[in-house]
Design an enzyme around this catalytic site. Structure first.
Site, PDB file in Angstrom:
ATOM      1  N   CYS A  77       0.725  -1.118  -0.316  1.00 14.02           N
ATOM      2  CA  CYS A  77       0.014  -0.413  -0.065  1.00 14.02           C
ATOM      3  C   CYS A  77       0.947   1.096  -0.170  1.00 14.02           C
ATOM      4  CB  CYS A  77      -0.816  -0.263   0.913  1.00 14.02           C
ATOM      5  SG  CYS A  77      -2.147   1.311   1.250  1.00 14.02           S
ATOM      6  N   HIS A 171      -3.594  -5.393   0.665  1.00 15.14           N
ATOM      7  CA  HIS A 171      -3.098  -5.759   2.148  1.00 15.14           C
ATOM      8  C   HIS A 171      -3.366  -6.868   2.454  1.00 15.14           C
ATOM      9  CE1 HIS A 171      -2.687  -1.250   4.379  1.00 15.14           C
ATOM     10  NE2 HIS A 171      -3.889  -0.877   3.100  1.00 15.14           N
ATOM     11  N   GLU A 173      -1.822  -9.278   5.059  1.00 14.77           N
ATOM     12  CA  GLU A 173      -1.461  -9.494   6.341  1.00 14.77           C
ATOM     13  C   GLU A 173      -3.198  -9.459   6.917  1.00 14.77           C
ATOM     14  OE1 GLU A 173      -1.315  -6.503   4.741  1.00 14.77           O
ATOM     15  OE2 GLU A 173      -1.242  -4.548   5.547  1.00 14.77           O
TER      16      GLU A 173
END
Ligand code: XMP
Length: 530
Positions: A77, A171, A173
């Site tokens: 990002c 993202h 994660e």
């Protein structure tokens, strides 16, 4: 080691977790850390997301020297935009913020082992991912290729044509990115070629050796235990490392759960084999808390009283030890260290480049002890996340029920009595809480819930019992699921369990005629009510 440079994203700690889940040690540092101040050689660097835009005047930037280090870099990002900003790509503000799910189409360049394709190798042609950004890339930096695009982001993923530098707009994660963990695994394992040697089995041996080295051959360590996972595991580790030079103190502050002090004492004595002193200071705490309503004042009173009690116990331990030594017992020395069960999220909070986040609640801890006692801190769990502590606990043969206990706040029931604390109110709440947890256990739901507790509201409501009108207090039940307690969801109970709990509480607890269930998530609520 993977170095994660934190630009202040709320997800940065999750990147660290995902690497650790792959058994790769990962450390988070502020994005402004200079390369010369990093004392290890990372095998890869991940740049996190950020609330900033790279063109903000006060936007944070990395030490450009990391791009010359030759180790693989993954920008997530803002991290992608930071790569472009450093390597002369063009970033602009989107006309709309993009937040939510997107499908990314993967673009491949062929021949299988090209480094350009390595990040998404074997992950199919399309993936569902989670986006959360306001800026996006408008043109590629020189020598980069597009390896993924979405309908709105033509440069959703990029890779350098010969260096291991990758940027992704989504993202990986967060769990909403369905194959996100695999993307991180491609980077950490295949591209950085990290060794998978971060396991709790290895940690135990190394940590015990480290504690022995710090503590040398003389000097005692004291620490508070509560029956919670962190203090129990920390105590057991100390016991394994230095045996009876470690002393554990458990303080009953009068606002524990029903019968908790006795149960914890038994469990710790049976399972830890540590020097354990249990102090029943409930009268002192309850008299100081009597009638106090303000939550921060409750926390302060409990924190300060805890320090008084703990210090006075510590001096008794020291005096007794000195007397024994005078009588010829082996000299183990004075108390020199204070054990604390600090976990990695607390460490992250204090090193975040944004600085410690604004205090929403002052969480009770025993940090104040150090000033007066001049003790050195020892924090064996400071590199670990909670789930790692649980694994460690099991490896140290701590029984599952102890390791899986829900967290319980230091100020205990005092912050779950919303009105003034009185002995009467504590009793009511203890009974309601006991029934609640008992029924959760009977229904076999305890391990599915991250934290459950009852709250005693300071209002009265009308009810009817037999033929009589009643005017009594209300209990609110709270149960949440959460990965790290930074965010939490309310738990969806089967209706029959709630019905049983409600009927038992209103029938068995005098002074309560109504039970409600809290359906707030965090944010905007918090886990506790105070
Ligand atoms: P909140 O209410 O901040 O809770 O969403 C997150 C986690 O922290 C615990 N908590 C505390 N723990 N002292 C503690 O030791 C406190 O003052 C305190 N306040 C909240 C809470 O139980 C939850 O696990």
């Amino acid at each position: 080691t993977i170095l994660i440079l934190d630009f202040g994203s709320q997800y940065s700690h999750l990147i660290t977790r995902r690497c650790r889940e792959l058994n790769v040690y990962a450390e988070l540092m502020p994005c402004t850390t200079l390369l010369k101040d990093i004392h290890f050689k990372p095998k890869g660097i991940i740049l996190s997301g950020s609330p900033y835009s790279v063109y903000d005047a006060d936007a944070p930037h990395v030490d450009p020297a990391i791009f010359d280090l030759g180790v693989p870099i993954l920008g997530i990002c803002y991290g992608l935009q930071e790569i472009a900003w450093n390597l002369k790509g063009n970033v602009t503000q989107c006309d709309h913020r993009e937040y939510g799910y997107a499908n990314i189409q993967i673009n491949r360049f062929g021949n299988g082992n090209s480094s350009v394709d390595a990040l998404f190798e074997g992950l199919g042609d399309e993936m569902q991912v989670w986006m959360s950004h306001g800026d996006q890339l408008q043109s590629l930096p020189p020598n980069f290729h597009i390896i993924g695009r979405t309908d709105t982001a033509p440069f959703a993923a990029i890779a350098h044509d010969s260096k291991p530098i990758y940027g992704i707009q989504f993202h990986p994660e967060v769990t909403h990115s369905l194959r996100g963990k695999e993307v991180i695994a491609r980077f950490v394992l295949n591209i950085c070629r990290c060794r998978t040697n971060w396991t709790m089995e290895e940690f135990i041996g190394k940590e015990i050796a480290r504690i022995r080295e710090i503590c040398g051959s003389k000097g005692r360590v004291i620490g508070a235990v509560s029956g919670g996972v962190d203090s129990t595991v920390a105590a057991k580790l100390m016991q394994e490392a230095i045996g009876d030079r470690f002393h554990a103190i458990m303080v009953n502050n009068g606002v524990l759960r029903l019968n908790e002090a006795q149960q914890v004492e038994e469990m710790l004595k049976q399972n830890l084999g540590v020097n354990l002193t249990v102090v029943d200071a409930s009268e002192l705490f309850l008299s100081r808390l009597d009638g106090v309503e303000d939550p921060e004042q409750k926390r302060r009173i409990i924190g300060n009283t805890f320090i008084n009690v703990f210090e006075s116990e510590a001096s008794k331990i020291e005096a007794a030890a000195a007397a024994e030594e005078q009588n010829g017992a082996e000299a183990k020395g004075k108390i020199e260290w204070l054990l604390q069960g600090t976990l990695y999220p607390d460490v992250i909070e204090s090193i975040s480049f944004k600085g410690p986040s604004a205090t929403i609640k002052t969480h009770h801890n025993v940090g104040g002890l150090l000033k007066d006692m001049k003790l050195k801190l020892i924090e064996p769990l400071r590199e670990l996340f909670k789930d790692e502590v649980r694994v460690l606990g099991r490896l140290l043969s701590i029984p599952a029920p102890l390791v899986k206990r829900h967290p319980f706040p230091g100020p205990g029931l005092a912050i779950r009595i919303l009105g003034p604390v009185t002995r009467e109110q504590v009793k009511i709440l203890q009974q309601a809480d006991h029934i609640y947890i008992e029924e959760i256990r009977k229904a076999n739901l305890y391990d599915q819930i991250s934290q459950a507790f009852a709250v005693l509201l300071p209002v009265k409501a009308v009810g009817v019992m037999g033929d009589k009108r009643t005017y009594e207090q209300v209990i609110a039940l709270r149960a949440v699921t959460s990965e790290d307690f930074m965010t939490a969801d309310w738990y969806v109970f089967p209706a029959d369990v709630l019905r049983r709990i409600s009927s038992r509480i209103t029938n068995e607890v005098n002074g309560v005629n109504r039970v409600t269930y809290d359906i707030s998530s965090k944010p905007p609520g918090t886990v506790e009510w105070l």
